[in-house]
Design a protein around this motif. Structure first.
Motif, short mmCIF file in Angstrom:
data_model
loop_
_atom_site.label_atom_id
_atom_site.label_comp_id
_atom_site.label_asym_id
_atom_site.label_seq_id
_atom_site.Cartn_x
_atom_site.Cartn_y
_atom_site.Cartn_z
N ALA A 1 29.13 45.47 42.06
CA ALA A 1 30.25 44.77 42.69
C ALA A 1 29.80 43.44 43.27
O ALA A 1 28.73 43.34 43.88
N GLU B 1 34.83 41.82 45.45
CA GLU B 1 35.18 43.19 45.07
C GLU B 1 34.72 44.18 46.13
O GLU B 1 35.45 45.12 46.48
N GLU C 1 34.24 48.06 35.63
CA GLU C 1 35.11 46.91 35.41
C GLU C 1 35.91 47.17 34.14
O GLU C 1 35.35 47.46 33.08
N ARG D 1 38.70 45.49 31.68
CA ARG D 1 39.43 44.29 31.26
C ARG D 1 40.32 44.69 30.10
O ARG D 1 39.83 45.21 29.10
N HIS E 1 42.32 42.58 35.07
CA HIS E 1 40.90 42.74 35.42
C HIS E 1 40.86 43.73 36.58
O HIS E 1 41.34 43.43 37.68
N VAL F 1 38.77 46.73 38.94
CA VAL F 1 37.47 47.20 39.41
C VAL F 1 37.68 48.45 40.27
O VAL F 1 38.53 48.45 41.17
#
Length: 239
Positions: free
Chosen positions: A110, A114, A128, A130, A144, A146
């Protein structure tokens, strides 16, 4: 369970207790809770106090009441999750249901932003995600996302992930999303938006940042969404 000066109201204490029970897995998604009478007897409070606590939980979509059947821990299927958490619509308010497009899932550390958003130490392992989402078969949304790797072990092995991620958060991971906080702003398309969505660099784009929290208020997801608003709007109904 007794109230005292300076403490939370008794029904909120019951609420806190029941929420912790659900968070601990005492009752699984779609599982019935004991009756109001049984809960009142177990907790040593009135049935009215239990009912008030359950009403508050239902208002936050932690549980759902089924007429003539009882009270159940809320379960997300794809339709329900999209209806509650997906806000993009066609001009005029018609719902626009997304489809999955390109998806990448990676394990990494991170960064500062984040970590701050998720209440983690910088450098903590996160997944992560995407992904591109399609509306009417056309690329329209780039996400995106997280999440803490410790809360979602081996998430990458479950790819491709479902269209509505909150369904897989709930099962098998036992993470129930009950609250999200969003910030919106107008922005201009960047190089990555051009690559993911095919829109010209410098074109108007909607930027949305979301922090999603589980039952006890812990942040478990930080999501940045970039939307091509050529044929979409952000729609919210306020009652």
């Amino acid at each position: 369970m007794e109230g005292a000066p300076g403490f939370r109201p008794l029904y909120r204490q019951v609420y806190d207790h029941l929420v912790k029970q659900i968070a601990s897995g005492a009752w699984k998604p779609s599982e019935a809770l004991p009756s109001e009478q049984a809960l009142a007897a177990k907790l040593g409070v009135s049935q009215g106090t239990v009912r008030k606590a359950l009403d508050a939980m239902a208002g936050e979509n932690i549980i759902e009441r089924r007429q003539g059947k009882g009270t159940y821990v809320a379960e997300y299927n794809e339709e329900r999750a999209l209806f509650r958490f997906f806000r993009m619509a066609r001009p005029g308010g018609e719902r626009a249901l997304p489809e999955c497009g390109q998806e990448d899932v990676d394990l990494r550390k991170a960064n500062r932003e984040e970590a701050d958003k998720l209440g983690l130490d910088r450098g903590t392992s996160v997944y992560e995600i995407r992904r591109t989402r399609l509306i009417d078969g056309k690329r329209a949304i780039y996400e995106h996302i997280v999440v803490p790797a410790a809360r979602f072990p081996r998430l990458k092995e479950k790819a491709p992930l479902p269209n509505a991620l909150y369904t897989i958060y709930q099962s098998p991971y036992g993470v129930n999303i009950v609250q999200t906080e969003e910030e919106l702003r107008a922005d201009l398309a960047r190089k990555e938006d051009n690559a993911r969505l095919g829109i010209p660099i410098g074109s108007p784009i909607l930027h949305i940042e979301r922090v999603a929290r589980e039952i006890e208020g812990t942040p478990v997801e930080f999501r940045i969404t970039r939307c091509d608003t050529t044929h979409l709007v952000y729609a919210v109904t306020i009652r």
